[in-house]
Motif scaffolding. Structure first.
Motif, PDB file in Angstrom:
ATOM      1  N   GLU B 496      42.451  35.274  24.094  1.00  0.00           N
ATOM      2  CA  GLU B 496      42.681  35.696  25.485  1.00  0.00           C
ATOM      3  C   GLU B 496      42.093  34.684  26.468  1.00  0.00           C
ATOM      4  O   GLU B 496      42.683  34.372  27.500  1.00  0.00           O
ATOM      5  N   GLU B 497      40.935  34.196  26.093  1.00  0.00           N
ATOM      6  CA  GLU B 497      40.288  33.201  26.936  1.00  0.00           C
ATOM      7  C   GLU B 497      41.135  31.925  27.004  1.00  0.00           C
ATOM      8  O   GLU B 497      41.321  31.333  28.065  1.00  0.00           O
ATOM      9  N   ASP B 498      41.648  31.529  25.866  1.00  0.00           N
ATOM     10  CA  ASP B 498      42.499  30.338  25.814  1.00  0.00           C
ATOM     11  C   ASP B 498      43.678  30.481  26.763  1.00  0.00           C
ATOM     12  O   ASP B 498      44.024  29.545  27.502  1.00  0.00           O
ATOM     13  N   ALA B 499      44.314  31.651  26.712  1.00  0.00           N
ATOM     14  CA  ALA B 499      45.499  31.863  27.553  1.00  0.00           C
ATOM     15  C   ALA B 499      45.118  31.824  29.030  1.00  0.00           C
ATOM     16  O   ALA B 499      45.833  31.253  29.862  1.00  0.00           O
ATOM     17  N   LEU B 500      43.977  32.407  29.328  1.00  0.00           N
ATOM     18  CA  LEU B 500      43.513  32.438  30.712  1.00  0.00           C
ATOM     19  C   LEU B 500      43.207  31.024  31.224  1.00  0.00           C
ATOM     20  O   LEU B 500      43.641  30.619  32.311  1.00  0.00           O
ATOM     21  N   TRP B 501      42.481  30.278  30.396  1.00  0.00           N
ATOM     22  CA  TRP B 501      42.118  28.912  30.791  1.00  0.00           C
ATOM     23  C   TRP B 501      43.370  28.057  30.993  1.00  0.00           C
ATOM     24  O   TRP B 501      43.457  27.290  31.947  1.00  0.00           O
ATOM     25  N   ALA B 502      44.286  28.184  30.057  1.00  0.00           N
ATOM     26  CA  ALA B 502      45.475  27.319  30.086  1.00  0.00           C
ATOM     27  C   ALA B 502      46.246  27.468  31.386  1.00  0.00           C
ATOM     28  O   ALA B 502      46.891  26.525  31.855  1.00  0.00           O
ATOM     29  N   ALA B 503      46.183  28.665  31.980  1.00  0.00           N
ATOM     30  CA  ALA B 503      46.971  28.932  33.187  1.00  0.00           C
ATOM     31  C   ALA B 503      46.112  28.922  34.450  1.00  0.00           C
ATOM     32  O   ALA B 503      46.589  29.291  35.522  1.00  0.00           O
ATOM     33  N   THR B 504      44.856  28.518  34.303  1.00  0.00           N
ATOM     34  CA  THR B 504      43.969  28.532  35.478  1.00  0.00           C
ATOM     35  C   THR B 504      44.450  27.555  36.540  1.00  0.00           C
ATOM     36  O   THR B 504      44.532  26.347  36.288  1.00  0.00           O
TER      37      THR B 504
END
Lengths: 488, 521
Positions: B496-504
């Motif tokens: 979930e963190e990865d997905a969030l970071w990727a779209a930051t």
């Protein structure tokens, strides 16, 4: 972390040391017992040297460093043992894996425990050793030993951890890719060695680093093979009492079980070099001054050996602030920006190495000729000035040694390093005594034997594209090594 | 570089707060005429450590003569002393088994040596001559000018990471005395003459700007002065007397400069021949070692990313969990590492400091993700602060750790001398108690007061500048492609963190690309 050797060996004349330090003369291995017939020692009066039942060599050095203690574990394995194809850089990779925790102290628990103890910890790997060093407030020693010993016996090795750590090691490789100095260092060892693992640097070749994520089984084999108590020295130096520390060490590191060592291919012996080798690196990653590395093949370091001691003085005589070559090229003619010479103190037959960065546009061949002329002068110059430089250098090393031993970590390093050569802690004093006995004739003898002949010399230049000599090959890349045993 | 910086400073920067200076303005007359200050530490054993610190670092370079501080300091060591030629000085130090190390910081220049106490007469005589009767040898001057020019043309640029740090510092302090490398500026350093050096010495190397530090058996543990019963005291007293013969002129310290503040997020991409991508980002702060919030912020940044340690949040997430690079750290002052050690080099403290994050070189593919991730981690750090457990653990750690910053007498002396020269508390003796007294609320309040993730400058050094700029645009998502290990299972916290970071989204207010050849000139 990767460590390169320092500019020159630290050494000294032992009797002067003992007098200046106020150190007692001790017989090694029998702590606190003075023996008037024994050679003088660099070790403090109360140093203890003892081999535990599991084969681990233990050194406890109480030195005057209020409140701090250094704990160092010196493993006698470095990239010089990497004789298995596909596993270059593995000693260093394994150093990283050693921080992954154990069943009793999983990674995060271990980290938190060490934080509570205010420990500063790190590790480094060289051609000849892997060293784990921790410094902490001395009051925390007992608990620190308990945590530290556990990983040498019960390290957790799991696929996920190996894969993640491989990425970090690749990152360590990447951070040096833009540095010409690393390319030159890599080039000289690859040029000088065909079959011995010194062919590759401690980081390893990129293809092997890229393959590290899949090396769990190799890591397990490496651990069993090399991380044995009889292949290690534990040094505890600083504000420590032997009577209190020794039982703690026995309780913790004494439980490190001797493992059955799997077979590891014999480390190939490098044949005698049959002629001058010359390669060139053309640097295309931005502006660069020409650089030059010259390596002379030298024997494995044997503590106390007369040739080894004489060779150890050569770097300072070639490139220190008082060396004629340094003064001519750097100070007077400004043809070189800096010069460095180091070694040869490797555990396996290695190199005495000189590296230099020239000033812009200078001709590498002309500077090489200057270096060779300086080597020839060292072999032939019998002037009082030349002899005086040797005396000065021996005197310098005596003082330098004392000045360097200024912290628990420095004491630990000096002692740990001495144990690498398989002669125990006595190597420290053997080297010191041998250096004290080096004559000018000794230096001339070893220069004639090891540095004058073309056959044992390798030369690598690093130049910008407009100074490239198209007739020169690049340093070789892939090492020729023994195929892996047992399908690793 | 200069033109690029100008363009950026026009692109929407504010000016904030007055600059801090430990000793702003002219030195009082009585202080200018007092003997040179002494810091003494009693140490038993055969060695004596001697340090001379001078408030004459690169921030004190005359405008248009950037690099003169560093050149002057090196000329003292390498240009001869008294009737000794440069070669004679080299030989003398060689015989002593030592050297005089010269450390040039933004504020201080420090000269350090250690000798066997029996050699004190020789070294104190040399040091006296160095400062009172410098040789200023022409040949040495020519060589050192060339070296400085080489450092600026090639030396810094041969290290991607040093390049990124230097560019960020220059950018954050553009137009300020900190806004150039200590080595100076290309095109300027080659013009310096012996007269320039002489003038710099006459106006900056004064009784009031010098501190003499000694650690050894000649120092009285109670008073910090010389022990009359120890022979070497006479040598130290004579060095002190010599230094006190420096001019008592009043030094008008440079007018405190206002630090340019950062408004919004700007990106400067340095296009450089390299195979990897390195990242630095941050903004100026009001912090320095004498600031009341220093202990709190030190603790906070120990948690976010202590230099070369594995327990920080940035390191744990980017390297530990994802294996992206070799290390990831965060700072509240410009960090100069002392050699191989991970300890801060003493003598390099500043009165104004940036907060910054350092992501060590990444693969070009992973760099945009790492930049977004690190930004998220800083945002979270400011928004939520430290957790109770984390705070207590780091407090225990840091209060004990400070003693390890001074693991040998020379380094211990270095901290004390720097503190005296800068008017700061000595960290080794004062920080442990200050840290132990901290509360979680103090720390989290300080973080919010000093760190502003919405306004940061980013410097990225890469060989793929155009591609990088495209990938960090706000409408682009840059998911992490796991290279060596399988991606985390869907639904896990890391996934979930990865997905969030990727779209930051990063919300750039300004993006520039410059060529590395244009730097430091």
């Amino acid at each position: 972390m990767i460590s390169l050797p320092g500019p020159c060996r630290v050494a000294s004349t032992a009797r002067g040391l003992a007098a200046l330090c106020g150190l007692a003369v001790v017989a090694l291995g029998t702590p606190a017992q003075a023996d008037d017939d024994a050679p003088p020692s660099l070790l403090p009066r109360k140093a203890l040297v003892q081999e535990l039942d599991n084969g681990l060599q233990v050194v406890i050095l109480p030195v005057d460093t209020p409140g701090l203690v250094s704990v160092q574990t010196w493993m006698r394995v470095g990239s010089g043992e990497e004789a298995v194809a596909g596993l270059t850089g593995f000693a260093h990779f394994f150093e990283h894996l050693m921080f992954h925790g154990t069943e009793r102290f999983p990674r995060e628990v271990r980290e938190q425990e060490l934080l509570r103890l205010s420990v500063d910890e790190n590790a480094w790997t060289s051609q000849d050793a892997t060293v784990y060093h921790l410094t902490a407030p001395a009051k925390n020693l007992s608990r620190l030993l308990e945590i530290e010993a556990d990983r040498f016996d019960g390290l957790t090795l799991e696929d996920a951890g190996v894969r993640k750590e491989a990425g970090a090691v690749y990152g360590e490789f990447r951070k040096g890719q833009a540095r010409p100095g690393r390319a030159l260092w890599t080039g000289i060892w690859a040029t000088a060695f065909d079959v011995h693992p010194y062919h590759h640097t401690t980081l390893g070749i990129e293809a092997d680093i890229a393959a590290m994520p899949d090396q769990l089984e190799a890591a397990r084999t490496f651990f069993r093979t090399w991380y044995r108590p009889d292949n290690a020295t534990l040094v505890v130096a600083g504000d420590v009492k032997i009577a209190e520390a020794l039982p703690e060490i026995k309780r913790t590191f004494g439980a490190w079980s001797a493992k059955e060592a799997p077979a590891w291919p014999d480390i190939p012996v490098e044949p005698a070099q049959d002629g001058l080798r010359r390669t060139q690196i053309v640097w295309e990653q931005g502006e660069v001054n020409p650089q030059l590395a010259i390596g002379w093949r030298t024997p494995a370091h044997v503590p106390g050996d007369a040739d080894a001691a004489a060779l150890a003085l050569v770097p300072a005589l070639l490139t220190s602030d008082i060396a004629p070559l340094q003064r001519k090229l750097v100070d007077d003619e400004r043809r070189a920006r800096w010069m460095w010479c180091g070694g040869p103190d490797q555990r396996h037959p290695g190199l005495l190495l000189l590296m230099t960065e020239l000033t812009e546009g200078q001709d590498v061949r002309a500077v090489e000729d200057e270096v060779l002329a300086a080597v020839k002068a060292l072999a032939e110059d019998d002037s009082p000035e030349a002899r005086a430089r040797l005396e000065m250098t021996r005197d310098r090393l005596r003082r330098e040694t004392l000045l360097a031993l200024d912290s628990p970590a420095a004491w630990g390093s000096a002692v740990g390093h001495a144990t690498l050569y398989g002669q125990g802690i006595g190597a420290l004093d053997d080297d010191v005594n041998a250096l004290a006995a080096v004559s000018y004739e000794d230096v001339q003898r070893v220069v004639k034997r090891y540095l004058l002949p073309d056959a044992g010399r390798s030369v690598v230049s690093l130049v910008p594209p407009d100074l490239a000599d198209d007739s020169l090959p690049a340093p070789p890349t892939g090492p020729e090594q023994t195929p892996p045993a047992g399908g690793e | 570089m200069k033109s690029s910086v100008k363009a950026i400073s026009l692109s929407g920067l504010l000016v904030l707060g007055a600059c801090y200076a430990a000793r702003p303005g002219p030195v009082p007359v009585e202080e200018a005429r007092a003997p040179v200050r002494i810091v003494g530490q009693a140490v038993q054993g055969p060695v004596t450590w001697v340090t001379v610190a001078v408030r004459a670092g690169s921030a004190h370079d005359p405008v248009g003569q950037e690099g003169l501080s560093a050149l002057t300091a090196r000329m003292l060591r390498e240009g001869g002393a008294g009737d000794r030629t440069p070669e004679a000085v080299d030989e003398l130090l060689y015989r002593l088994g030592t050297d005089i190390e010269v450390v040039v910081g933004k504020e201080l220049v420090t000269f350090r040596t250690a000798v066997l106490t029996e050699d004190l007469p020789v070294i104190t005589s040399l040091l006296s001559d160095m400062f009172l009767s410098p040789g200023l040898d022409d040949s040495a001057l020519g060589r050192l000018r060339e070296e400085a020019q080489d450092t600026l043309d090639k030396g810094i640029l041969q290290d991607d990471e040093a390049t990124g740090m230097e560019v960020l510092d220059d950018l954050l302090y553009a137009g300020h005395p900190y806004g150039h490398p200590v080595a100076g500026r290309g095109g300027v350093v080659s013009t310096f003459t012996a007269d320039d050096v002489r003038r710099f010495l006459e106006t900056r190397y004064l009784r009031s700007t010098v501190v003499l530090g000694v650690a050894g058996a000649a120092v009285d543990a109670e008073t910090g002065g010389w022990r009359p019963d120890v022979e070497s005291s006479a040598d130290l007293a004579s060095l002190h007397a010599a230094l006190s013969g420096l001019p008592d002129t009043i030094y008008d310290a440079p007018t405190p400069k206002r630090v340019p503040a950062v408004d919004g997020r700007s990106l400067l991409v340095v296009d450089k021949p390299t195979q990897v991508t390195g990242i630095h980002f941050g903004h100026p702060t009001e912090l320095h070692r004498g600031h009341p919030d220093w202990p709190a912020m030190l603790l906070a940044f120990t948690a976010l990313g202590e230099h070369r340690q594995s327990h920080g949040r940035l390191y744990g997430e980017l390297r530990g969990e994802r294996g992206l690079n070799y290390g990831d750290y965060a700072y509240i002052e410009r960090y100069e590492q002392a050699g191989w050690s991970s300890i801060q080099q003493t003598g390099t403290g500043r009165v104004q400091n940036p907060f910054y994050v350092w992501l060590r070189p990444l693969s070009n593919e992973a760099a945009p993700f790492a930049l977004r991730g690190a930004t998220r981690l800083v945002e979270d750090f400011v928004e939520n602060g430290l957790e109770t457990d984390e705070f207590e653990l780091k407090r225990t750690y840091l209060s004990g750790r400070v003693s390890l910053w001074a693991d040998d007498p020379g380094r211990r002396l270095g901290w004390a001398v720097e503190a005296e020269a800068m008017g700061w508390p000595d960290p080794i003796s004062t920080l442990p108690a200050a840290v132990e007294a901290l509360t979680l609320e103090q720390v989290n309040t300080a973080i919010q007061a000093h760190i502003h993730p919405e306004s940061m400058r980013y410097v990225v050094v890469t060989g793929e500048a155009e591609a990088f700029v495209e990938l960090v645009a706000d409408d682009v998502t840059t998911p992490l492609v796991y290279a060596g290990s399988p991606p985390p299972d869907a639904g896990t916290e890391q996934a979930e963190e990865d997905a969030l970071w990727a779209a930051t989204p990063l919300g750039w207010s300004d993006i520039r690309v410059i060529q590395s050849d244009d730097l430091f000139r």
